[in-house]
Design a protein around this motif. Structure first.
Motif, PDB file in Angstrom:
ATOM      1  N   SER A  44       6.232  -6.794 -14.924  1.00 31.63           N
ATOM      2  CA  SER A  44       6.484  -6.391 -16.319  1.00 31.63           C
ATOM      3  C   SER A  44       6.041  -4.953 -16.569  1.00 31.63           C
ATOM      4  N   GLN A  45       5.130  -4.461 -15.738  1.00 29.96           N
ATOM      5  CA  GLN A  45       4.647  -3.091 -15.857  1.00 29.96           C
ATOM      6  C   GLN A  45       5.453  -2.114 -14.991  1.00 29.96           C
ATOM      7  N   GLY A  46       6.458  -2.651 -14.300  1.00 25.39           N
ATOM      8  CA  GLY A  46       7.336  -1.796 -13.518  1.00 25.39           C
ATOM      9  C   GLY A  46       6.979  -1.684 -12.057  1.00 25.39           C
ATOM     10  N   TYR A  47       6.054  -2.531 -11.585  1.00 23.33           N
ATOM     11  CA  TYR A  47       5.653  -2.492 -10.170  1.00 23.33           C
ATOM     12  C   TYR A  47       6.280  -3.676  -9.443  1.00 23.33           C
ATOM     13  N   ALA A  48       7.009  -3.366  -8.353  1.00 20.98           N
ATOM     14  CA  ALA A  48       7.693  -4.442  -7.616  1.00 20.98           C
ATOM     15  C   ALA A  48       7.347  -4.413  -6.137  1.00 20.98           C
ATOM     16  N   SER A  49       6.220  -3.825  -5.811  1.00 20.06           N
ATOM     17  CA  SER A  49       5.832  -3.703  -4.404  1.00 20.06           C
ATOM     18  C   SER A  49       5.375  -5.044  -3.857  1.00 20.06           C
ATOM     19  N   GLY A  50       5.606  -5.255  -2.567  1.00 19.40           N
ATOM     20  CA  GLY A  50       5.132  -6.450  -1.913  1.00 19.40           C
ATOM     21  C   GLY A  50       3.665  -6.309  -1.541  1.00 19.40           C
ATOM     22  N   PRO A  51       3.023  -7.409  -1.145  1.00 22.22           N
ATOM     23  CA  PRO A  51       1.602  -7.375  -0.815  1.00 22.22           C
ATOM     24  C   PRO A  51       1.258  -6.421   0.328  1.00 22.22           C
ATOM     25  N   GLU A  52       2.142  -6.377   1.349  1.00 23.45           N
ATOM     26  CA  GLU A  52       1.844  -5.501   2.482  1.00 23.45           C
ATOM     27  C   GLU A  52       1.942  -4.030   2.073  1.00 23.45           C
ATOM     28  N   GLU A  53       2.914  -3.731   1.190  1.00 21.32           N
ATOM     29  CA  GLU A  53       3.035  -2.358   0.703  1.00 21.32           C
ATOM     30  C   GLU A  53       1.798  -1.954  -0.093  1.00 21.32           C
ATOM     31  N   LEU A  54       1.254  -2.914  -0.828  1.00 22.47           N
ATOM     32  CA  LEU A  54       0.067  -2.653  -1.645  1.00 22.47           C
ATOM     33  C   LEU A  54      -1.124  -2.283  -0.759  1.00 22.47           C
ATOM     34  N   LEU A  55      -1.335  -3.063   0.313  1.00 21.91           N
ATOM     35  CA  LEU A  55      -2.432  -2.759   1.224  1.00 21.91           C
ATOM     36  C   LEU A  55      -2.221  -1.422   1.921  1.00 21.91           C
ATOM     37  N   SER A  56      -0.978  -1.139   2.276  1.00 17.90           N
ATOM     38  CA  SER A  56      -0.679   0.140   2.930  1.00 17.90           C
ATOM     39  C   SER A  56      -0.941   1.302   1.978  1.00 17.90           C
ATOM     40  N   ALA A  57      -0.577   1.095   0.703  1.00 19.03           N
ATOM     41  CA  ALA A  57      -0.797   2.156  -0.290  1.00 19.03           C
ATOM     42  C   ALA A  57      -2.294   2.389  -0.487  1.00 19.03           C
ATOM     43  N   TYR A  58      -3.074   1.295  -0.507  1.00 16.14           N
ATOM     44  CA  TYR A  58      -4.529   1.456  -0.655  1.00 16.14           C
ATOM     45  C   TYR A  58      -5.094   2.215   0.541  1.00 16.14           C
ATOM     46  N   THR A  59      -4.641   1.849   1.718  1.00 18.10           N
ATOM     47  CA  THR A  59      -5.130   2.502   2.940  1.00 18.10           C
ATOM     48  C   THR A  59      -4.822   3.993   2.902  1.00 18.10           C
ATOM     49  N   ALA A  60      -3.594   4.321   2.461  1.00 19.41           N
ATOM     50  CA  ALA A  60      -3.185   5.728   2.400  1.00 19.41           C
ATOM     51  C   ALA A  60      -3.995   6.482   1.347  1.00 19.41           C
ATOM     52  N   GLU A  61      -4.227   5.840   0.206  1.00 23.98           N
ATOM     53  CA  GLU A  61      -4.984   6.480  -0.874  1.00 23.98           C
ATOM     54  C   GLU A  61      -6.430   6.686  -0.450  1.00 23.98           C
ATOM     55  N   ALA A  62      -7.016   5.675   0.163  1.00 23.11           N
ATOM     56  CA  ALA A  62      -8.411   5.756   0.571  1.00 23.11           C
ATOM     57  C   ALA A  62      -8.613   6.810   1.663  1.00 23.11           C
ATOM     58  N   ALA A  63      -7.565   7.061   2.440  1.00 19.90           N
ATOM     59  CA  ALA A  63      -7.673   8.025   3.533  1.00 19.90           C
ATOM     60  C   ALA A  63      -7.883   9.441   3.010  1.00 19.90           C
ATOM     61  N   LYS A  64      -7.390   9.716   1.785  1.00 17.01           N
ATOM     62  CA  LYS A  64      -7.423  11.103   1.309  1.00 17.01           C
ATOM     63  C   LYS A  64      -8.150  11.288  -0.032  1.00 17.01           C
ATOM     64  N   ASP A  65      -8.446  10.184  -0.748  1.00 12.36           N
ATOM     65  CA  ASP A  65      -9.033  10.317  -2.089  1.00 12.36           C
ATOM     66  C   ASP A  65     -10.398   9.600  -2.136  1.00 12.36           C
ATOM     67  N   ILE A  66     -11.458  10.364  -2.312  1.00 14.87           N
ATOM     68  CA  ILE A  66     -12.804   9.780  -2.364  1.00 14.87           C
ATOM     69  C   ILE A  66     -12.946   8.780  -3.508  1.00 14.87           C
ATOM     70  N   ALA A  67     -12.098   8.923  -4.553  1.00 17.14           N
ATOM     71  CA  ALA A  67     -12.180   8.028  -5.705  1.00 17.14           C
ATOM     72  C   ALA A  67     -11.949   6.570  -5.308  1.00 17.14           C
ATOM     73  N   ALA A  68     -11.122   6.350  -4.256  1.00 16.48           N
ATOM     74  CA  ALA A  68     -10.839   4.986  -3.804  1.00 16.48           C
ATOM     75  C   ALA A  68     -12.082   4.308  -3.253  1.00 16.48           C
ATOM     76  N   TRP A  69     -13.104   5.094  -2.933  1.00 19.73           N
ATOM     77  CA  TRP A  69     -14.357   4.546  -2.405  1.00 19.73           C
ATOM     78  C   TRP A  69     -15.440   4.510  -3.488  1.00 19.73           C
ATOM     79  N   GLY A  70     -15.000   4.538  -4.751  1.00 18.26           N
ATOM     80  CA  GLY A  70     -15.919   4.548  -5.876  1.00 18.26           C
ATOM     81  C   GLY A  70     -16.968   3.453  -5.797  1.00 18.26           C
ATOM     82  N   GLY A  71     -18.199   3.828  -6.103  1.00 20.69           N
ATOM     83  CA  GLY A  71     -19.278   2.848  -6.065  1.00 20.69           C
ATOM     84  C   GLY A  71     -20.626   3.525  -5.937  1.00 20.69           C
TER      85      GLY A  71
END
Length: 478
Positions: A44-71
């Motif tokens: 409903s929010q416009g996201y139609a990615s599959g679960p594997e794409e989601l994990l791949s996107a997280y992996t790609a984001e975490a590889a280059k953005d320190i924000a993904a490792w927030g804590g």
């Protein structure tokens, strides 16, 4: 011709999770709900990615953005860093070593560098997983290099909100991601989407997310309640002062009415009425206490709640706010009520006020008598002057009578008799005034004696009132 809006990418979803408070809270709500309708919500929010794409996107984001490792991370090495904390904010990617903001550089492949003084830290972050596939605490390791030394540097994410609590300026998403980890949310979404295709599939990441949220919710609630109680007790110290002032002021009218009804100024009959008086005054002041409690506490509690990001994270956390306020207000009202019943403060205030009023009245009566005595003395002084003048007149008339001719003696005798009668009246009036003065002196001394007694009673009642007031702490339970 209809143009289809292209679906938003999985990478866009990861970015929005890190930076949109309302969206992140809604996602967590849908993940943890019994219906588990996160897939429908994302579509409903416009996201139609599959679960594997989601994990791949997280992996790609975490590889280059320190924000993904927030804590919040603690250091296991080197030794000089073990007392320090590393804070990474998910919403803006800012990195702090303790309270010092450091510039961080992405090197790709989950590798990042930051400079601390003359030392450069080069680390690689790693997502950790439990045997059941659920996310564990993120870790990092690498090298800390100075001009002369190269040391190992390593750390681990702390899955707790305690250190984040009351961090100035922290936003809700940074707070939530900071205590549970972005990977925990991503893995839980992954499991929920997988469940759409296979409802019987085990969901360890979902349970892990729920457990982490619940553990931190309890921890945050306890910290928040502690702060609320501190705010409450601070306001109750103010209420105590106002209540004592109100009690003292409120007793004045009641005291005067009681004194008007007494047959005399003795204190003893009042002792039997004090308990009843206290109960009546407690009822009269109940409305005052309730109004002041709400007037002082409500804004303070609301401010304390707003300043705590944990309470704004999700609906499940927000729901306890009203319960806390009700609990604190109930405990406060109970504490106030208990002081009235146990310490008998109101009767002591009434006793002090009554004794004070009686003492004041007796002192005034003594002063009135003293004034009357002064006037009596002035009257006797005038009579003494009149008596002296009369005495001289009698002596003069007696002399004239002895020297008068026979035909004048009768008139002089009549005048002499009148002068002697006047002297007798003056003597009688003088004696009456002297008796009256002596009686007033006895009355005045008696009034002073009674007033001294009331002064002792007033001071004793004042001491008891102060002792009772010292026990009014009005503190809610820890």
């Amino acid at each position: 011709m209809t143009t289809n809006t292209p679906a938003l990418t999985a990478s866009a979803l990861i970015g929005r999770l890190m930076r949109d408070d309302e969206f992140a809270a809604s996602c967590i709500k849908h993940i943890t709900s019994d219906s588990g309708d996160i897939n429908d919500y994302l579509q409903s929010q416009g996201y139609a990615s599959g679960p594997e794409e989601l994990l791949s996107a997280y992996t790609a984001e975490a590889a280059k953005d320190i924000a993904a490792w927030g804590g919040l991370y603690s250091f296991s090495s080197p030794g000089s860093y073990k007392s320090k904390k590393l804070k990474i904010f998910a919403q803006n990617g800012k990195l702090y070593l303790n309270d010092q903001l450091l510039e961080v550089t992405s090197k790709g492949d989950d590798r990042f560098e930051w400079k601390d003084g003359n030392a450069v830290a080069a680390v690689k972050f790693e997502a950790q997983y439990h045997d059941d596939g659920s996310a564990g605490a993120n870790t990092f390791r690498g090298k800390l290099v100075t001009d002369t030394v190269e040391e190992d540097i390593a750390g681990k994410q702390e899955m707790t909100g305690t250190e984040w609590y009351q961090t100035e300026g922290i936003q809700t998403t940074s707070f939530v991601i900071g205590i549970i980890g972005l990977i925990t949310i991503v893995k839980a979404i992954y499991d929920r989407i997988k469940q759409v295709k296979n409802p019987d599939k085990a969901s360890p990441s979902i349970r892990d997310l729920q457990n982490k949220l619940q553990a931190n919710k309890i921890e945050m609630e306890n910290l928040a309640k502690k702060d609320l109680r501190e705010v409450t007790n601070e306001k109750l110290a103010q209420l105590k002062k106002e209540l004592l002032q109100e009690l003292n002021a409120h007793t004045e009218g009641m005291t005067k009415k009681l004194l008007q009804d007494l047959p005399d100024l003795t204190y003893k009959p009042l002792e039997e009425q004090l308990k009843e008086i206290g109960s009546q005054m407690k009822d009269d002041l109940g409305e005052f206490v309730e109004k002041r409690l709400h007037a002082m506490l409500q804004p303070a509690l609301e401010q304390a709640l707003k300043s705590n990001p944990a309470l704004l994270a999700l609906e499940s956390v927000i729901s306890f706010q009203e319960d806390v306020k009700k609990e604190v207000l109930a405990e406060t009202a109970s504490a106030v009520n208990r002081q009235f019943e146990d310490r008998q403060l109101v009767p002591e205030i009434v006793a002090e006020s009554i004794a004070s009023e009686q003492e004041h009245k007796l002192r005034e009566e003594s002063q009135t008598i003293a004034k009357e005595q002064f006037e009596n003395k002035e009257q006797r002084q005038r009579l003494a002057e009149e008596r002296e003048a009369g005495k001289q007149k009698v002596e003069e008339l007696e002399k004239r009578l002895n020297e008068a001719k026979q035909e004048d003696r009768q008139n002089i005798q009549l005048e002499l008799d009148a002068a002697i009668a006047g002297q007798t009246r003056i003597e009688q009036e003088k004696e009456r005034l002297e008796r009256e003065y002596e009686q007033k002196e006895r009355d005045r001394q008696e009034k002073d004696k009674e007033a001294d007694k009331k002064e002792v009673e007033r001071k004793e009642a004042e001491k008891k009132k102060e002792e009772a007031a010292q026990h009014i702490d009005f503190k809610v339970k820890p």
